[in-house]
Enzyme design. Sequence first.
Site, PDB file in Angstrom:
ATOM      1  CB  SER A  87      -5.203   3.195   0.642  1.00 25.37           C
ATOM      2  OG  SER A  87      -5.063   1.793   0.702  1.00 25.37           O
ATOM      3  CB  SER A  88      -7.204   0.395  -3.997  1.00 23.67           C
ATOM      4  OG  SER A  88      -6.846   1.262  -5.037  1.00 23.67           O
ATOM      5  CD  GLU A 113      -3.727  -2.890   3.778  1.00 27.05           C
ATOM      6  OE1 GLU A 113      -4.066  -1.975   2.998  1.00 27.05           O
ATOM      7  OE2 GLU A 113      -4.478  -3.337   4.664  1.00 27.05           O
ATOM      8  CB  THR A 127      -4.228   3.384  -7.588  1.00 30.82           C
ATOM      9  OG1 THR A 127      -4.698   2.368  -6.694  1.00 30.82           O
ATOM     10  CG2 THR A 127      -5.432   4.076  -8.212  1.00 30.82           C
ATOM     11  CB  SER A 134      -0.899  -0.006   1.244  1.00 25.35           C
ATOM     12  OG  SER A 134      -1.774   1.083   1.222  1.00 25.35           O
ATOM     13  N   GLY A 135       0.595   2.168  -0.924  1.00 29.72           N
ATOM     14  CA  GLY A 135       1.362   3.405  -1.029  1.00 29.72           C
ATOM     15  C   GLY A 135       2.506   3.348  -2.013  1.00 29.72           C
ATOM     16  CG  ASN A 163      -1.977   5.228  -0.704  1.00 31.67           C
ATOM     17  OD1 ASN A 163      -1.981   6.392  -1.080  1.00 31.67           O
ATOM     18  ND2 ASN A 163      -2.191   4.211  -1.518  1.00 31.67           N
ATOM     19  N   GLY A 207      -2.072  -3.986  -1.789  1.00 35.87           N
ATOM     20  CA  GLY A 207      -0.742  -4.488  -1.485  1.00 35.87           C
ATOM     21  C   GLY A 207      -0.683  -5.101  -0.096  1.00 35.87           C
TER      22      GLY A 207
END
Length: 707
Positions: free
Chosen positions: A179-180, A410, A131, A126-127, A176, A408
């Site tokens: 973040s998705s 986590e 995306t 994540s981050g 993030n 991603g």
Amino acid sequence: MKFRSGRAVAQGSEGIRLAMESALTARDRVGVQDFVLLENFTSEAAFIENLRKRFKENLIYTYISSVLVSVNPYKELEIYTKQHMERYRGVNFYEVSPHIYAISDNSYRSMRSERKDQCILISGESGAGKTEASKKILQYYAVTCPASVRVEAVRDRLLQSNPVLEAFGNAKTLRNDNSSRFGKYMDIQFDFRGAPVGGHILNYLLEKSRVVHQNHGERNFHIFYQVIEGGEEDLLRRLGLERNPQSYQYLVKGHCAKVSSINDKNDWKTVHKALSVIEFSDTDIEELLNVVASVLHLGNLQCSSDDDGNATITGENQIRLLSRLLGVPGNVLREALIHKKISAKGEELISPLNVEQAACARDALAKAIYGRTFSWLVHKINKSLAHRDSTYSDRNRPNVIGLLDIYGFEVFQHNSFEQFCINYCNEKLQQLFIELTLKSEQEEYEAEGIAWEPVQYFNNKIICDLVEEKHKGIISILDEECLRPGDATDLTFLEKLEETVGKHPHFVTHKLADQKTRKTLVREEFRLLHYAGEVNYNVTGFLDKNNDLLFRNLKEAICESGNGILNQCFERGELDDKKRPETAATQFKNSLAKLMEILMSKEPSYVRCIKPNDAKQSGRFDEVLIRHQVKYLGLMENLRVRRAGFAYRRKFEIFLQRYKSLCPETWPNWKGRPSEGVATLVRHLGYKPEDHKLGRFPASAILPLSF
């Protein structure tokens, strides 16, 4: 047909190097732009130092052969203009510097020339910029592919689906700001001219728990703040909303309503415009916003306790407002929120809820409404993107390029059911990466009888089996506890795990740990030793989140809704279905299995995204953090395999079709077997035996070759 690393048919390795260097500026040549060319390619320190050199010069892209490594710069770079797109359009992969556009163009040209479906797998924690990478790929196809009036409409809808899905499915987390909180796989369909003519989106595991609770420093989904900050006064009045996020219980849990990097007011304008582009009618938009507002009002619904300890709703205005927004009679809604209906032995029993139970029922309704509306939203977007020309036959059916942008890995201070599912998903993707790039590559050399020294790598199948194995895996054990009536709790689930998988090398709990490890675990936690590192999961809430149940009377109430969206999301048929619905984890496991089948059926390309620091600061390169990501992304193993093997491989017939014009004996047509034609072509070009290999080729078989 295989050629040594860095060597192609049209020219030798030295020729390629000179051609590349002539096309690149001095800045582009900082470090090496393909890790395969590193002198000390076995050194992790040299690998990271090359990343650092390039990152300092804003060169965020580097190759490992055909795999793109991307480091998030946390700032805007002037490398995504239309001029840059034209620079990469139709150009040989290695003639220009590494870029997301090169991967995009290479996949597109492979699809066009070989008529084989492609997929681009974007991975990283994540981050790391996944995306953004998927958006850049979509924009590249939107600008560079053939156009027509009909095609432009499809391209607009493909692009405009992004801000809508981000509004409803993304949120600010500690890692993030965008973040998705769901997984997305999108197929882009191209016609025989190479023009985008349609698309289809699959979504995975929306993090519904975020609707009712956020950790400190995090926010709810973007759409709530966008409507409050950007909605016109008349709209807010109709929805009964105040222009203040602090007024809503579902928006204050994280103490982070305002974020400097996010402009909710402007983002709302973008989303509202996008809804129109992807063919949402005024009625669709009105009903969608009614659902958004109703979730916020549900969070503010309060109950008190009567003399018997039963819940009663305080605030008649809230019920009236919710009744109007949800399209459900007020008395029906009120009763459903403070009672539960149980079916037992053919009889239906109604029992009152206490205040705590009523709060749980309210939160369950809010999550169910939002989660199902999100699925409706994806379905609606898919209808807008659907390829509408039915004149295609199997021979000229549209080819597709799939884009996978999924959460991603986590690791938070508190990891729950959602992180367990997300990290399981990443284990499956890592397993796919191993199958397609490491394991299968090495097995191919063996099968083709080509000398090869195996490269050691960690195969994470053992961890995937721990999670998903039938009857003995963590998901099966969780499902069994969810089905067990009476005294099953989160702690009995943990005890069952200890009993069943307690001896597994990748599983540990407080009870099973040694004295040193025990200090880092609490009683309610279990630890999984993932390929990416150790993660402690707190089992509190696992059973409830996995069951994902909504009381029957609440379902019945929403089935009466006059809101067209909710009416589609809550069908009466499911009330009559006596079969117990699949648990959330099992649904997720099954959908992941289908995704793996989809990805295995396509020719893959990889974008491996790296986060340079945890503070989201531009220019900061945290070596410890990056080393960890390089390790769990398997980049060093990937490099060693690519370096040891042959960089260019193609099936004989494809290779011959591409290069037959270089030899008088094979041009314009070769009459014999493709393998013999390739051998003739290679002899004519004067390639040495050590620079190429021909695999086994029985009369009925053609050797697969890849790059």
